[in-house]
Design a protein around this motif. Structure first.
Motif, PDB file in Angstrom:
ATOM      1  N   HIS A 182       6.321 -27.166  -6.102  1.00  0.00           N
ATOM      2  CA  HIS A 182       7.382 -26.286  -6.578  1.00  0.00           C
ATOM      3  C   HIS A 182       8.734 -26.661  -5.991  1.00  0.00           C
ATOM      4  CE1 HIS A 182       4.283 -23.804  -8.366  1.00  0.00           C
ATOM      5  NE2 HIS A 182       3.657 -23.779  -7.213  1.00  0.00           N
ATOM      6  N   ALA A 183       8.759 -27.794  -5.257  1.00  0.00           N
ATOM      7  CA  ALA A 183      10.039 -28.211  -4.675  1.00  0.00           C
ATOM      8  C   ALA A 183      11.031 -28.519  -5.792  1.00  0.00           C
ATOM      9  CB  ALA A 183       9.835 -29.451  -3.802  1.00  0.00           C
ATOM     10  N   PRO A 184      12.277 -28.122  -5.628  1.00  0.00           N
ATOM     11  CA  PRO A 184      13.263 -28.378  -6.670  1.00  0.00           C
ATOM     12  C   PRO A 184      13.537 -29.862  -6.813  1.00  0.00           C
ATOM     13  CG  PRO A 184      14.333 -27.564  -4.678  1.00  0.00           C
ATOM     14  CD  PRO A 184      12.865 -27.432  -4.456  1.00  0.00           C
ATOM     15  N   ALA A 185      13.640 -30.284  -8.061  1.00  0.00           N
ATOM     16  CA  ALA A 185      13.986 -31.681  -8.298  1.00  0.00           C
ATOM     17  C   ALA A 185      15.437 -31.901  -7.930  1.00  0.00           C
ATOM     18  CB  ALA A 185      13.757 -32.025  -9.766  1.00  0.00           C
ATOM     19  N   SER A 186      15.717 -33.029  -7.353  1.00  0.00           N
ATOM     20  CA  SER A 186      17.092 -33.326  -6.956  1.00  0.00           C
ATOM     21  C   SER A 186      17.350 -34.814  -7.052  1.00  0.00           C
ATOM     22  CB  SER A 186      17.337 -32.872  -5.510  1.00  0.00           C
ATOM     23  OG  SER A 186      18.589 -33.345  -5.057  1.00  0.00           O
ATOM     24  N   GLY A 187      18.388 -35.171  -7.756  1.00  0.00           N
ATOM     25  CA  GLY A 187      18.743 -36.578  -7.857  1.00  0.00           C
ATOM     26  C   GLY A 187      19.325 -37.114  -6.571  1.00  0.00           C
ATOM     27  N   GLN A 188      19.538 -36.223  -5.576  1.00  0.00           N
ATOM     28  CA  GLN A 188      20.113 -36.658  -4.316  1.00  0.00           C
ATOM     29  C   GLN A 188      19.085 -37.323  -3.405  1.00  0.00           C
ATOM     30  OE1 GLN A 188      23.445 -36.430  -3.880  1.00  0.00           O
ATOM     31  NE2 GLN A 188      23.368 -35.676  -5.990  1.00  0.00           N
ATOM     32  N   HIS A 189      17.809 -37.220  -3.754  1.00  0.00           N
ATOM     33  CA  HIS A 189      16.764 -37.813  -2.917  1.00  0.00           C
ATOM     34  C   HIS A 189      16.719 -39.322  -3.162  1.00  0.00           C
ATOM     35  CE1 HIS A 189      14.655 -34.301  -1.208  1.00  0.00           C
ATOM     36  NE2 HIS A 189      15.111 -33.673  -2.292  1.00  0.00           N
ATOM     37  N   GLY A 190      16.972 -40.118  -2.128  1.00  0.00           N
ATOM     38  CA  GLY A 190      16.818 -41.556  -2.222  1.00  0.00           C
ATOM     39  C   GLY A 190      15.398 -41.961  -1.894  1.00  0.00           C
ATOM     40  N   TYR A 191      15.078 -43.230  -2.081  1.00  0.00           N
ATOM     41  CA  TYR A 191      13.709 -43.675  -1.845  1.00  0.00           C
ATOM     42  C   TYR A 191      13.313 -43.517  -0.386  1.00  0.00           C
ATOM     43  CZ  TYR A 191      15.144 -48.135   0.256  1.00  0.00           C
ATOM     44  OH  TYR A 191      15.663 -49.097   1.080  1.00  0.00           O
ATOM     45  N   ARG A 192      14.273 -43.697   0.546  1.00  0.00           N
ATOM     46  CA  ARG A 192      13.933 -43.560   1.961  1.00  0.00           C
ATOM     47  C   ARG A 192      13.576 -42.120   2.306  1.00  0.00           C
ATOM     48  NH1 ARG A 192      14.646 -48.041   4.839  1.00  0.00           N
ATOM     49  NH2 ARG A 192      16.047 -49.675   4.058  1.00  0.00           N
ATOM     50  N   ALA A 193      14.313 -41.168   1.734  1.00  0.00           N
ATOM     51  CA  ALA A 193      14.019 -39.762   1.993  1.00  0.00           C
ATOM     52  C   ALA A 193      12.643 -39.391   1.449  1.00  0.00           C
ATOM     53  CB  ALA A 193      15.102 -38.881   1.374  1.00  0.00           C
ATOM     54  N   ILE A 194      12.312 -39.909   0.266  1.00  0.00           N
ATOM     55  CA  ILE A 194      10.997 -39.632  -0.306  1.00  0.00           C
ATOM     56  C   ILE A 194       9.904 -40.251   0.567  1.00  0.00           C
ATOM     57  CG2 ILE A 194       9.495 -40.015  -2.294  1.00  0.00           C
ATOM     58  CD1 ILE A 194      12.043 -40.053  -4.028  1.00  0.00           C
ATOM     59  N   ALA A 195      10.111 -41.493   1.003  1.00  0.00           N
ATOM     60  CA  ALA A 195       9.135 -42.158   1.865  1.00  0.00           C
ATOM     61  C   ALA A 195       8.994 -41.417   3.187  1.00  0.00           C
ATOM     62  CB  ALA A 195       9.546 -43.609   2.106  1.00  0.00           C
ATOM     63  N   ASP A 196      10.123 -40.953   3.752  1.00  0.00           N
ATOM     64  CA  ASP A 196      10.073 -40.207   5.014  1.00  0.00           C
ATOM     65  C   ASP A 196       9.258 -38.933   4.864  1.00  0.00           C
ATOM     66  OD1 ASP A 196      11.631 -42.124   6.211  1.00  0.00           O
ATOM     67  OD2 ASP A 196      13.505 -40.961   6.112  1.00  0.00           O
ATOM     68  N   ASP A 210       1.438 -38.271   8.726  1.00  0.00           N
ATOM     69  CA  ASP A 210       1.354 -38.158  10.186  1.00  0.00           C
ATOM     70  C   ASP A 210       0.855 -36.791  10.626  1.00  0.00           C
ATOM     71  OD1 ASP A 210       2.259 -40.741  10.467  1.00  0.00           O
ATOM     72  OD2 ASP A 210       4.355 -40.175  10.866  1.00  0.00           O
ATOM     73  N   SER A 211       1.214 -35.751   9.889  1.00  0.00           N
ATOM     74  CA  SER A 211       0.808 -34.391  10.263  1.00  0.00           C
ATOM     75  C   SER A 211      -0.607 -34.054   9.811  1.00  0.00           C
ATOM     76  CB  SER A 211       1.773 -33.373   9.656  1.00  0.00           C
ATOM     77  OG  SER A 211       1.627 -33.321   8.232  1.00  0.00           O
ATOM     78  N   GLY A 212      -1.153 -34.862   8.908  1.00  0.00           N
ATOM     79  CA  GLY A 212      -2.486 -34.590   8.386  1.00  0.00           C
ATOM     80  C   GLY A 212      -2.492 -33.804   7.099  1.00  0.00           C
ATOM     81  N   GLU A 213      -1.303 -33.396   6.625  1.00  0.00           N
ATOM     82  CA  GLU A 213      -1.254 -32.722   5.327  1.00  0.00           C
ATOM     83  C   GLU A 213      -1.852 -33.605   4.237  1.00  0.00           C
ATOM     84  OE1 GLU A 213       2.153 -30.268   3.876  1.00  0.00           O
ATOM     85  OE2 GLU A 213       3.108 -31.075   5.685  1.00  0.00           O
ATOM     86  N   LEU A 214      -1.497 -34.870   4.294  1.00  0.00           N
ATOM     87  CA  LEU A 214      -2.154 -35.870   3.444  1.00  0.00           C
ATOM     88  C   LEU A 214      -3.153 -36.602   4.327  1.00  0.00           C
ATOM     89  CD1 LEU A 214       0.852 -37.295   1.366  1.00  0.00           C
ATOM     90  CD2 LEU A 214      -1.103 -36.036   0.475  1.00  0.00           C
ATOM     91  N   ALA A 215      -4.399 -36.204   4.228  1.00  0.00           N
ATOM     92  CA  ALA A 215      -5.439 -36.718   5.118  1.00  0.00           C
ATOM     93  C   ALA A 215      -5.883 -38.115   4.696  1.00  0.00           C
ATOM     94  CB  ALA A 215      -6.634 -35.762   5.108  1.00  0.00           C
ATOM     95  N   PRO A 216      -6.496 -38.863   5.598  1.00  0.00           N
ATOM     96  CA  PRO A 216      -7.038 -40.180   5.232  1.00  0.00           C
ATOM     97  C   PRO A 216      -7.959 -40.081   4.025  1.00  0.00           C
ATOM     98  CG  PRO A 216      -7.104 -39.898   7.602  1.00  0.00           C
ATOM     99  CD  PRO A 216      -6.690 -38.575   7.031  1.00  0.00           C
ATOM    100  N   GLY A 217      -7.730 -40.930   3.049  1.00  0.00           N
ATOM    101  CA  GLY A 217      -8.547 -40.936   1.840  1.00  0.00           C
ATOM    102  C   GLY A 217      -8.021 -40.058   0.730  1.00  0.00           C
ATOM    103  N   SER A 218      -7.014 -39.223   1.025  1.00  0.00           N
ATOM    104  CA  SER A 218      -6.493 -38.323  -0.009  1.00  0.00           C
ATOM    105  C   SER A 218      -5.516 -39.060  -0.910  1.00  0.00           C
ATOM    106  CB  SER A 218      -5.829 -37.099   0.617  1.00  0.00           C
ATOM    107  OG  SER A 218      -4.735 -37.487   1.414  1.00  0.00           O
ATOM    108  N   LYS A 219      -5.383 -38.561  -2.119  1.00  0.00           N
ATOM    109  CA  LYS A 219      -4.531 -39.206  -3.107  1.00  0.00           C
ATOM    110  C   LYS A 219      -3.070 -38.880  -2.856  1.00  0.00           C
ATOM    111  CE  LYS A 219      -4.525 -40.355  -8.021  1.00  0.00           C
ATOM    112  NZ  LYS A 219      -5.192 -40.131  -9.321  1.00  0.00           N
ATOM    113  N   VAL A 220      -2.224 -39.870  -3.012  1.00  0.00           N
ATOM    114  CA  VAL A 220      -0.783 -39.729  -2.817  1.00  0.00           C
ATOM    115  C   VAL A 220      -0.132 -39.533  -4.187  1.00  0.00           C
ATOM    116  CG1 VAL A 220       1.293 -40.928  -1.993  1.00  0.00           C
ATOM    117  CG2 VAL A 220      -0.868 -41.177  -0.762  1.00  0.00           C
TER     118      VAL A 220
END
Length: 255
Positions: free
Chosen positions: A5-19, A26-36
């Motif tokens: 539900h995050a708002p779409a924003s054209g201000q997001h660059g590729y580095r911000a998305i990768a970060d 790193d936090s485990g929200e996306l666990a090993p083996g989970s789909k990105v």
């Protein structure tokens, strides 16, 4: 999980998305083996064009955090390490009792996918380490090791031909205890070892043989084995899939 539900924003660059994705990994929200989230989902979530979404995923692939599976999507890399314990694995109590030195790392011996034994002229570096005279040759053993059908290590061992000619070291299967036990049988028992380590990105042939995911470096270990009178009897050049290993070293404050 990704906040859909995050708002779409054209201000997001590729580095911000990768970060953001890296933080979730790193936090485990996306666990090993989970789909990105894929490119289309990132485009919708962040209001960016496809090249930006693609570049964000490429950043994480190059860092070795995610891997792409053809026809399935992109997933967080699963890390199920082999714990390589030194110097425990090189103790004579292991190979001297007919066990593989791998038994110090794993409950089961890895599958050797390929063993090639040749007699050849050594490189100047190998000749120098083994103390060979000009014109002397080496017996070379090249192997690829697999665990659960996944290649994890390439290894090339060099032995002075004059020491091991006609022995089981020249056979595909060296028997119980491996080559160190056979060196002991020949009167050249290894009692001291020296290892050098470094890391680098793989050569193309290494990437193919180890079936490495994009962005995965290799660990290079060069081990030299010496007898009690400091005679070098083996040089072993190993190339490890860095994503498959934890390297553990044990030391004491004495000696």
């Amino acid at each position: 999980m990704v906040d859909r539900h995050a708002p779409a924003s054209g201000q997001h660059g590729y580095r911000a998305i990768a970060d953001g994705l890296r933080s979730q990994i790193d936090s485990g929200e996306l666990a090993p083996g989970s789909k990105v989230p894929g490119e289309n989902e990132l485009m919708a979530l962040h209001g960016v064009e496809q090249p930006t979404a693609r570049r964000a995923l490429e950043v994480l692939k190059n860092e070795g955090l995610i891997i792409a599976r053809r026809g399935s999507g992109t997933y967080v890399r699963e890390f199920r390490p082999i714990r390589r314990v030194s110097p425990d694995r090189l103790k004579a109590a292991v190979w001297g009792n007919g066990r593989s030195i791998w038994s110090a790392d794993l409950d089961v011996r890895p599958h050797v996918g390929r063993t090639v034994v040749t007699v050849e002229a050594p490189s100047s570096l190998i000749a120098d380490v083994l103390g060979l005279d000009e014109g002397e040759q080496v017996v070379t053993r090249r192997r690829r090791f697999l665990v659960d059908d996944k290649p994890v290590q390439l290894a090339t061992s060099y032995y002075p031909e004059k020491l091991v000619q006609g022995s089981a070291i020249m056979a595909e299967d060296t028997g119980e205890g491996g080559s160190y036990a056979r060196l002991k049988d020949l009167g050249y028992e290894p009692v001291r070892f020296r290892e050098e380590l470094r890391t680098r990105m793989p050569r193309e042939s290494e990437r193919e043989e180890l079936e490495l995911a994009q962005g995965t470096p290799v660990v290079l270990i060069i081990r030299t084995a010496y007898t009690a009178d400091d005679q070098p009897v083996e040089v072993n050049e190993m190339t490890l899939d860095s994503a498959a290993y934890i390297l553990e070293y044990k030391f004491t404050a004495q000696g």
